[in-house]
Motif scaffolding. Structure first.
Motif, PDB file in Angstrom:
ATOM      1  N   ASN A 103      -7.827 -19.184 -36.950  1.00  0.00           N
ATOM      2  CA  ASN A 103      -8.431 -19.235 -35.616  1.00  0.00           C
ATOM      3  C   ASN A 103      -7.442 -19.780 -34.593  1.00  0.00           C
ATOM      4  N   ALA A 104      -6.623 -20.742 -34.991  1.00  0.00           N
ATOM      5  CA  ALA A 104      -5.620 -21.294 -34.080  1.00  0.00           C
ATOM      6  C   ALA A 104      -4.627 -20.229 -33.645  1.00  0.00           C
ATOM      7  N   LEU A 105      -4.231 -19.374 -34.577  1.00  0.00           N
ATOM      8  CA  LEU A 105      -3.322 -18.275 -34.261  1.00  0.00           C
ATOM      9  C   LEU A 105      -3.944 -17.343 -33.219  1.00  0.00           C
ATOM     10  N   GLN A 106      -5.198 -17.017 -33.407  1.00  0.00           N
ATOM     11  CA  GLN A 106      -5.884 -16.115 -32.478  1.00  0.00           C
ATOM     12  C   GLN A 106      -6.067 -16.760 -31.107  1.00  0.00           C
ATOM     13  N   ILE A 107      -6.476 -18.018 -31.085  1.00  0.00           N
ATOM     14  CA  ILE A 107      -6.698 -18.711 -29.809  1.00  0.00           C
ATOM     15  C   ILE A 107      -5.392 -18.841 -29.034  1.00  0.00           C
ATOM     16  N   ALA A 108      -4.305 -19.161 -29.735  1.00  0.00           N
ATOM     17  CA  ALA A 108      -3.009 -19.336 -29.067  1.00  0.00           C
ATOM     18  C   ALA A 108      -2.559 -18.033 -28.400  1.00  0.00           C
ATOM     19  N   VAL A 109      -2.651 -16.920 -29.128  1.00  0.00           N
ATOM     20  CA  VAL A 109      -2.206 -15.635 -28.572  1.00  0.00           C
ATOM     21  C   VAL A 109      -3.125 -15.196 -27.439  1.00  0.00           C
ATOM     22  N   GLU A 110      -4.420 -15.316 -27.627  1.00  0.00           N
ATOM     23  CA  GLU A 110      -5.359 -14.875 -26.590  1.00  0.00           C
ATOM     24  C   GLU A 110      -5.236 -15.714 -25.316  1.00  0.00           C
ATOM     25  N   THR A 111      -5.010 -17.019 -25.482  1.00  0.00           N
ATOM     26  CA  THR A 111      -4.835 -17.876 -24.298  1.00  0.00           C
ATOM     27  C   THR A 111      -3.537 -17.553 -23.579  1.00  0.00           C
ATOM     28  N   ALA A 112      -2.462 -17.351 -24.346  1.00  0.00           N
ATOM     29  CA  ALA A 112      -1.183 -16.988 -23.729  1.00  0.00           C
ATOM     30  C   ALA A 112      -1.310 -15.667 -22.978  1.00  0.00           C
ATOM     31  N   ASN A 113      -1.994 -14.697 -23.578  1.00  0.00           N
ATOM     32  CA  ASN A 113      -2.189 -13.412 -22.900  1.00  0.00           C
ATOM     33  C   ASN A 113      -3.022 -13.559 -21.634  1.00  0.00           C
ATOM     34  N   LEU A 114      -4.019 -14.433 -21.688  1.00  0.00           N
ATOM     35  CA  LEU A 114      -4.844 -14.669 -20.501  1.00  0.00           C
ATOM     36  C   LEU A 114      -4.007 -15.246 -19.367  1.00  0.00           C
ATOM     37  N   VAL A 115      -3.158 -16.217 -19.675  1.00  0.00           N
ATOM     38  CA  VAL A 115      -2.298 -16.828 -18.651  1.00  0.00           C
ATOM     39  C   VAL A 115      -1.308 -15.802 -18.116  1.00  0.00           C
ATOM     40  N   LEU A 116      -0.720 -14.999 -19.028  1.00  0.00           N
ATOM     41  CA  LEU A 116       0.244 -13.982 -18.593  1.00  0.00           C
ATOM     42  C   LEU A 116      -0.408 -12.921 -17.708  1.00  0.00           C
ATOM     43  N   ASN A 117      -1.695 -12.729 -17.852  1.00  0.00           N
ATOM     44  CA  ASN A 117      -2.400 -11.678 -17.126  1.00  0.00           C
ATOM     45  C   ASN A 117      -2.860 -12.105 -15.739  1.00  0.00           C
ATOM     46  N   VAL A 118      -2.706 -13.372 -15.394  1.00  0.00           N
ATOM     47  CA  VAL A 118      -3.160 -13.873 -14.092  1.00  0.00           C
ATOM     48  C   VAL A 118      -2.164 -13.447 -13.015  1.00  0.00           C
ATOM     49  N   ARG A 119      -2.670 -12.752 -12.020  1.00  0.00           N
ATOM     50  CA  ARG A 119      -1.806 -12.253 -10.918  1.00  0.00           C
ATOM     51  C   ARG A 119      -1.941 -13.113  -9.671  1.00  0.00           C
ATOM     52  N   PHE A 120      -3.148 -13.593  -9.401  1.00  0.00           N
ATOM     53  CA  PHE A 120      -3.382 -14.431  -8.225  1.00  0.00           C
ATOM     54  C   PHE A 120      -4.217 -15.638  -8.638  1.00  0.00           C
ATOM     55  N   ILE A 121      -4.029 -16.737  -7.927  1.00  0.00           N
ATOM     56  CA  ILE A 121      -4.894 -17.909  -8.031  1.00  0.00           C
ATOM     57  C   ILE A 121      -5.418 -18.218  -6.635  1.00  0.00           C
ATOM     58  N   ILE A 122      -6.739 -18.213  -6.483  1.00  0.00           N
ATOM     59  CA  ILE A 122      -7.371 -18.511  -5.197  1.00  0.00           C
ATOM     60  C   ILE A 122      -8.053 -19.860  -5.313  1.00  0.00           C
ATOM     61  N   GLN A 123      -7.650 -20.817  -4.498  1.00  0.00           N
ATOM     62  CA  GLN A 123      -8.163 -22.187  -4.568  1.00  0.00           C
ATOM     63  C   GLN A 123      -8.803 -22.593  -3.250  1.00  0.00           C
ATOM     64  N   ASP A 124      -9.963 -23.232  -3.366  1.00  0.00           N
ATOM     65  CA  ASP A 124     -10.624 -23.817  -2.210  1.00  0.00           C
ATOM     66  C   ASP A 124     -10.059 -25.220  -2.023  1.00  0.00           C
ATOM     67  N   VAL A 125      -9.373 -25.469  -0.908  1.00  0.00           N
ATOM     68  CA  VAL A 125      -8.692 -26.742  -0.675  1.00  0.00           C
ATOM     69  C   VAL A 125      -9.520 -27.700   0.167  1.00  0.00           C
ATOM     70  N   ASN A 126     -10.761 -27.358   0.471  1.00  0.00           N
ATOM     71  CA  ASN A 126     -11.589 -28.233   1.309  1.00  0.00           C
ATOM     72  C   ASN A 126     -12.134 -29.384   0.469  1.00  0.00           C
TER      73      ASN A 126
END
Length: 568
Positions: free
Chosen positions: A545-568
């Motif tokens: 499970n650790a192997l799967q979680i590590a790869v899936e999390t890394a892929n999720l981070v690699l797939n992020v194109r934009f980060i939209i943050q509310d700074v208020n």
């Protein structure tokens, strides 16, 4: 109106992985966790800048809960690791180190992120498919006819945390106790649905580790004033007991929610006390010998019960309620406004007193074979004892996972290097087929494969903390370490055995440094006729499970194109 401020628009960050500040944070987190990895890992002290309790640990769950970050992607990685640890208890550092290595290698490989994600997912499937094969070279079937492999698995978990500060003999003693406690929680019934028992852990500071022990039944800490009322049951008949989860303090606010009308001429305190004494009278009439309350019992009721030969335990706490129910068959009474139903009573075989340092414990002996046991953990100081308690609970969980899948993976970095060698061999031989299936060029596939394999190798390298070098043998693909000042001509002289202990040096064996180019080879399976026993084992279920979680999390981070943050 002067206090009103104009609302700021959300901030949009493009390509967050290209941000140098984010990369610096990833590198810092990776260095922090890599330095904690394995039995030789370096300890970390966690405290805040306004004082308070100081924690010394190398456990991923403690570190990640303490080292918070405001960056959204860092939060995703931390949440993934903590989510895995909450379910499987083990391999948290592996998840984090492998995930961070995959992200770093993908950035450095020059591949577009979509291609890196597809290659990572394909190689993950290759790993999991290989690990499930019967002839997998890094998997070991556990034999439940003996305890040797279970003790080895338990010892690997316990020795992985240096903050426990255990000698070899102490580590083996605790490992045996963990297995003994685990076996006690497995019921002896035949086929069908069964319920596992529970291990209740009690910490005793100041005593040597060798005084730690496991007892069937439940041990409850009691004050010294209860000694005169202790009941030793010499007869074969079990003792009747009752358990209240409602407060018996006599306070009106303990009765629950809702409105209450009280006549001005009524003495509510005496009315409540009369009701409590009625309960006590019924318990005495029904020949109850042990009266337990999760919360507080009124002193007058306690005195009444003891006068009639009833043993009283109050402030049991919520954590011991469920084990007590399993042990005695008692059904908790949640209100004091009704009589005690006959089916609510439970049974204990006898009561006795045990002393552990400054703690005095009442031992509730079960009426028959039980799946509830108590582990008394002793250590020299609070810091070591706190870490030991956490590690023993992890070991118990890991042992339970073997009931689902009776297998273990080779530890000491050998599974990681073996998997990397297997993937390289498969990748070279099937590069055209894989590239066509993934919709990329052969060069891109090979770059992604090398990044994945180097990430696995870097996890094995993280086990070395004394400046030594990590090697891989070109026969079985196992992990070896040598001191930093040893030359290649001296390798055979200093080599003993691999990280897991199953492969010994031979004159015909070849080695090379990890994360260097070497000719691909198919890792040879280990001989089943050897008398060698693995020195280090990892939980198969947790690591898969650790192997799967590590790869899936890394892929999720690699797939992020934009980060939209509310700074208020």
């Amino acid at each position: 109106m002067s206090r009103l401020a104009k609302k700021s628009p959300p901030v949009c960050v493009d390509l967050p992985l290209d941000d140098s500040d984010f990369r610096r944070k990833l590198k810092c987190l990776r260095q922090l966790l890599e330095s904690c990895f394995g039995p030789a890992g370096r300890l970390k002290q966690v405290h805040n800048n306004i004082g308070g309790h100081v924690i010394t640990t190398s456990t991923s769950s403690v570190l990640l809960q303490s080292a918070s970050s405001s960056h959204p992607l860092m939060k995703i990685i931390t949440a993934s690791v903590l989510g895995h640890v909450s379910r499987f208890s083990d391999c948290g550092l592996f998840v984090a180190i492998f995930c961070l290595a995959l992200i770093d290698r993908a950035n450095k490989s020059g591949l577009c992120q979509s291609t890196a994600i597809r290659v990572n997912q394909h190689l993950l499937s290759t790993c999991t498919g290989y690990l499930h094969q019967e002839d997998c070279g890094c998997k070991l079937k556990l034999d439940f006819c003996g305890s040797q492999n279970l003790i080895g698995l338990s010892r690997s978990v316990i020795c992985s945390k240096p903050a426990c500060v255990l000698t070899e003999l102490e580590a083996m003693h605790i490992s045996r106790l963990a297995v003994q406690a685990f076996v006690m929680t497995v019921p002896c019934e035949g086929p069908g649905r069964v319920s596992l028992g529970r291990v209740v852990t009690v910490s005793v500071e100041g005593l040597p580790v060798k005084d730690s022990s496991v007892f069937p039944g439940l041990l409850v800490e009691i004050p010294e004033i209860l000694y005169p009322g202790i009941i030793e049951n010499d007869s074969s008949a079990p003792l009747k007991m009752v358990l209240y989860t409602a407060s018996l303090s006599g306070d009106l606010f303990e009765l629950g929610d809702g409105s209450l009308e009280v006549n001005a001429h009524v003495d509510t305190e005496s009315q409540m006390l009369d009701q409590l004494l009625e309960l006590g009278s019924q318990a005495v009439k029904d020949e109850v010998k042990l009266f337990v309350c999760q919360k507080v019992i009124h002193p007058v009721l306690q005195h009444y019960l003891r006068q009639h030969g009833v043993m009283v335990i109050e402030r049991l706490g919520g954590t011991l309620v469920e084990p007590l129910i399993q042990l005695t068959g008692v059904k908790p009474v949640a209100t004091l406004q009704t009589i005690i139903p006959p089916e609510a009573y439970g049974q204990v075989n006898s009561l006795s007193i045990r002393h552990f340092g400054f703690k005095r414990m009442m031992h509730l002996h079960p009426p028959e074979n039980t799946v509830i046991c108590t582990m008394i953990l002793c250590h020299r100081n609070e810091t070591m004892l706190s870490e030991l308690k956490v590690v023993c609970q992890k070991a118990e969980h890991v042992l339970r996972l073997t009931l689902r899948e009776p297998s273990a993976l080779l530890g000491g970095g050998c599974t990681e290097t073996h998997l990397a060698a297997h993937i390289r061999n498969q990748g070279i031989n099937k590069v055209a087929e894989a590239a066509l299936m993934l919709g990329c060029s052969e060069r891109e596939y090979l770059l992604g494969m090398e990044a994945f394999c180097c990430s696995l190798d870097s996890v094995a390298q993280s086990l070395e903390h004394n400046g030594g070098n990590s090697l891989i043998d070109l026969t079985h693909g196992h992990h070896w370490t040598i001191p930093a000042d040893v030359t290649q001509a001296q390798w055979e002289q200093v080599m003993g055995s691999c990280g897991c202990g199953l492969v010994e040096k031979r004159p015909d064996k070849e080695w090379t440094y990890l994360n260097t180019k070497y000719s691909e080879f198919s890792p040879a399976p280990l001989s089943r006729n050897t008398n060698l026993q693995p020195r280090v084992l990892d939980s198969f279920t947790a690591k898969l499970n650790a192997l799967q979680i590590a790869v899936e999390t890394a892929n999720l981070v690699l797939n992020v194109r934009f980060i939209i943050q509310d700074v208020n």
